[in-house]
Design a protein around this motif. Structure first.
Motif, PDB file in Angstrom:
ATOM      1  N   ARG A  42      -3.242  12.061   0.822  1.00 37.13           N
ATOM      2  CA  ARG A  42      -1.936  12.639   0.505  1.00 37.13           C
ATOM      3  C   ARG A  42      -1.389  12.027  -0.766  1.00 37.13           C
ATOM      4  O   ARG A  42      -0.700  12.672  -1.538  1.00 37.13           O
ATOM      5  CB  ARG A  42      -0.970  12.424   1.683  1.00 37.13           C
ATOM      6  N   ALA A  43      -1.676  10.770  -0.978  1.00 37.86           N
ATOM      7  CA  ALA A  43      -1.403  10.112  -2.265  1.00 37.86           C
ATOM      8  C   ALA A  43      -2.657   9.321  -2.616  1.00 37.86           C
ATOM      9  O   ALA A  43      -3.701   9.517  -1.987  1.00 37.86           O
ATOM     10  CB  ALA A  43      -0.186   9.200  -2.153  1.00 37.86           C
ATOM     11  N   GLU A  44      -2.570   8.463  -3.601  1.00 38.85           N
ATOM     12  CA  GLU A  44      -3.694   7.630  -3.967  1.00 38.85           C
ATOM     13  C   GLU A  44      -3.178   6.222  -4.194  1.00 38.85           C
ATOM     14  O   GLU A  44      -2.061   6.045  -4.675  1.00 38.85           O
ATOM     15  CB  GLU A  44      -4.344   8.106  -5.265  1.00 38.85           C
ATOM     16  N   SER A  45      -4.000   5.235  -3.895  1.00 38.97           N
ATOM     17  CA  SER A  45      -3.572   3.869  -4.185  1.00 38.97           C
ATOM     18  C   SER A  45      -4.775   2.987  -4.431  1.00 38.97           C
ATOM     19  O   SER A  45      -5.889   3.272  -3.980  1.00 38.97           O
ATOM     20  CB  SER A  45      -2.730   3.307  -3.036  1.00 38.97           C
ATOM     21  N   TYR A  46      -4.530   1.926  -5.147  1.00 37.20           N
ATOM     22  CA  TYR A  46      -5.548   0.909  -5.356  1.00 37.20           C
ATOM     23  C   TYR A  46      -4.918  -0.448  -5.137  1.00 37.20           C
ATOM     24  O   TYR A  46      -3.818  -0.728  -5.619  1.00 37.20           O
ATOM     25  CB  TYR A  46      -6.136   1.001  -6.769  1.00 37.20           C
ATOM     26  N   LEU A  47      -5.623  -1.272  -4.407  1.00 37.91           N
ATOM     27  CA  LEU A  47      -5.134  -2.606  -4.104  1.00 37.91           C
ATOM     28  C   LEU A  47      -6.180  -3.606  -4.577  1.00 37.91           C
ATOM     29  O   LEU A  47      -7.326  -3.561  -4.155  1.00 37.91           O
ATOM     30  CB  LEU A  47      -4.914  -2.741  -2.594  1.00 37.91           C
ATOM     31  N   ILE A  50       0.144  -3.415  -4.729  1.00 38.74           N
ATOM     32  CA  ILE A  50      -0.551  -2.141  -4.612  1.00 38.74           C
ATOM     33  C   ILE A  50      -0.012  -1.170  -5.648  1.00 38.74           C
ATOM     34  O   ILE A  50       1.172  -1.197  -5.983  1.00 38.74           O
ATOM     35  CB  ILE A  50      -0.390  -1.583  -3.184  1.00 38.74           C
ATOM     36  N   SER A  51      -0.895  -0.354  -6.201  1.00 35.46           N
ATOM     37  CA  SER A  51      -0.450   0.702  -7.121  1.00 35.46           C
ATOM     38  C   SER A  51      -0.657   2.030  -6.428  1.00 35.46           C
ATOM     39  O   SER A  51      -1.736   2.336  -5.952  1.00 35.46           O
ATOM     40  CB  SER A  51      -1.245   0.649  -8.417  1.00 35.46           C
ATOM     41  N   LEU A  52       0.418   2.788  -6.356  1.00 34.68           N
ATOM     42  CA  LEU A  52       0.403   4.034  -5.597  1.00 34.68           C
ATOM     43  C   LEU A  52       0.665   5.213  -6.514  1.00 34.68           C
ATOM     44  O   LEU A  52       1.587   5.177  -7.326  1.00 34.68           O
ATOM     45  CB  LEU A  52       1.473   3.972  -4.503  1.00 34.68           C
ATOM     46  N   ALA A  53      -0.142   6.255  -6.407  1.00 40.01           N
ATOM     47  CA  ALA A  53       0.057   7.472  -7.189  1.00 40.01           C
ATOM     48  C   ALA A  53       0.207   8.646  -6.233  1.00 40.01           C
ATOM     49  O   ALA A  53      -0.205   8.572  -5.089  1.00 40.01           O
ATOM     50  CB  ALA A  53      -1.129   7.702  -8.122  1.00 40.01           C
ATOM     51  N   GLY A  54       0.818   9.711  -6.725  1.00 38.51           N
ATOM     52  CA  GLY A  54       0.959  10.900  -5.891  1.00 38.51           C
ATOM     53  C   GLY A  54       2.221  10.901  -5.071  1.00 38.51           C
ATOM     54  O   GLY A  54       2.424  11.770  -4.239  1.00 38.51           O
TER      55      GLY A  54
END
Lengths: 259, 259
Positions: free
Chosen positions: B63-68, A146-150
DNA sequence: AAGTCTATATCGAAG
DNA sequence: CTTCGATGTAGACTT
């Protein structure tokens, strides 16, 4: 349309239209306890992800102890030893077992019993089934990360890329700089060359964060030569009223920045 | 033994041998996206617990962002709005949505898309399916509450019932007594009438607990008349080396007690 | 609603 | 191995 009988074992191969799908899932509806036991053992043996839905009681004994009376729940057993017992509400499982344990299953009093044991700390989770409504074993391999931002890490990266976000002329010198009180998020100097300690928080901060920053600064003042001037800046989206007054008392600063 | 075809909807009523079981679960194997959509909508409408297993990508924004990226996962949707996305490992879901949100499902690009929206904070979770291996909707009502022992609350009850566990002659006067630094677990007096602050921890404690106790005592000394004598006792199963030396430095005491 | 604290926290990184 | 801090913490409780 097929009507299930009792018990029914369904083996199937997925119809592939776009690339290979994973191996054949195995699903059993309303199995006898004996049949459920065989399926559970086989699924664990094969390293499958196993889901059980049915009426059960749950005992946990370890760091604490708990007992959960009879009711319908969804149980998930993962090949890494994770066990989850979910009811119809709540994000947190009502009972669980972290990864690393081992599963055992048996018939106790002619009923399916699934146990999870974990060493260090020694913990056991036991699920006694009154009946199993459905059991499914899935072959699953999921390599994608998973790639997480923020997150706070993300916020730090943004500040390092553009230090003016904290203050014009701010120059980061180190991240994770160690002090006796722990690691400083960002250590640097302002336009005048004065040492700065920057503490990052990705959300609204309370008094705890002010205390943390204060400890870093005190530790740093002890580490550096006596009388060294050190500025402390708390970077967060916002701050509670109590924390704001603590900042003022301690001569610390606040910079508002969204994560 | 029945071999599934594509798609297969299975309705069944459990064979009841001991009291009424819950309503009929509905399970579909390798549905078309269109069929899956209908089942998802129907299950959500009925307030069922829904599980989906299949290959999907997951986007989260809040609250954050993610892509899987694409992979096989188990998705659990609860009637209270909870959404969980589980991979083959880890106790924590790789993505999730806390209770309180609402589900929407649709066909996007001819594929099943399940969305969860939650207000305040505004967060969305979107699961795009490449294919659905199995979908199950369960009727679940679980009224039973869990009973937990061995927690800090449990430890406090035991001490209040038998104060000598802390020290012979100890007399509890209040729990949750407020100070400027927070609430004291147990406030009382020793056999000589000296004020005591008791801090409970259900497991091995580190320096943080010593700091907490120290803050309580300092706050209490400010609250009480100047020069008031206050003893601080940390009650826990054990203590780290660093915490033990901090206790000694601060003139605080430690009592070993299992939770 | 907002703040505070606990947790069978979980999880990861660092010493 | 322990220690420590972050978490999309969740969840319960107080104000």
């Amino acid at each position: 349309m097929a009507v299930g009988f009792y018990p029914t074992v369904v083996y199937f191969r997925a119809v592939t239209t776009e690339g290979e799908r994973s191996g054949e899932p195995r699903t059993v509806r309303t199995p006898t306890h004996h049949e459920a036991l065989a399926q559970v053992k086989s699924a664990i043996e094969r390293g499958n992800l196993l889901t059980l839905f049915g009426c059960c009681t749950v005992e946990y004994d370890g760091r604490a102890e708990s007992y959960l009376g009879s009711g319908d729940r969804l149980i998930v057993l993962k090949p890494d030893g994770t066990a989850l017992v979910h009811t119809e509400e709540g994000q947190k499982p009502v009972n669980w077992q972290p990864p690393g344990g081992t599963f055992e299953s048996e018939l106790a009093d002619e009923r399916l019993l699934v146990r999870s044991r974990r060493p260090d700390p020694d913990e056991t989770l036991a699920v006694h089934f009154e009946y199993v409504t459905q059991l499914s074993a899935f072959d699953v391999t999921d390599a994608k990360e998973i790639s997480l931002a923020g997150s706070e890490e993300d916020l730090r990266q943004r500040i390092l890329a553009d230090p003016d976000l904290v203050e014009k002329g701010f120059t980061p010198l180190a991240t994770e700089r160690q002090t006796a009180a722990g690691a400083i998020d960002i250590y640097g100097k302002d336009a005048d060359g004065t040492t700065m300690v920057v503490e990052l928080k990705r959300r609204r901060v309370g008094p705890d964060a002010v205390g943390q920053l204060r400890r870093y600064i005190n530790a740093l003042r002890r580490d550096l030569h006596a009388g060294a001037e050190v500025r402390g800046v708390l970077v967060a989206p916002s701050v509670t009223e109590r924390a704001r007054s603590m900042l003022a008392e301690s001569g610390l600063e606040f910079v508002s920045l969204e994560p």
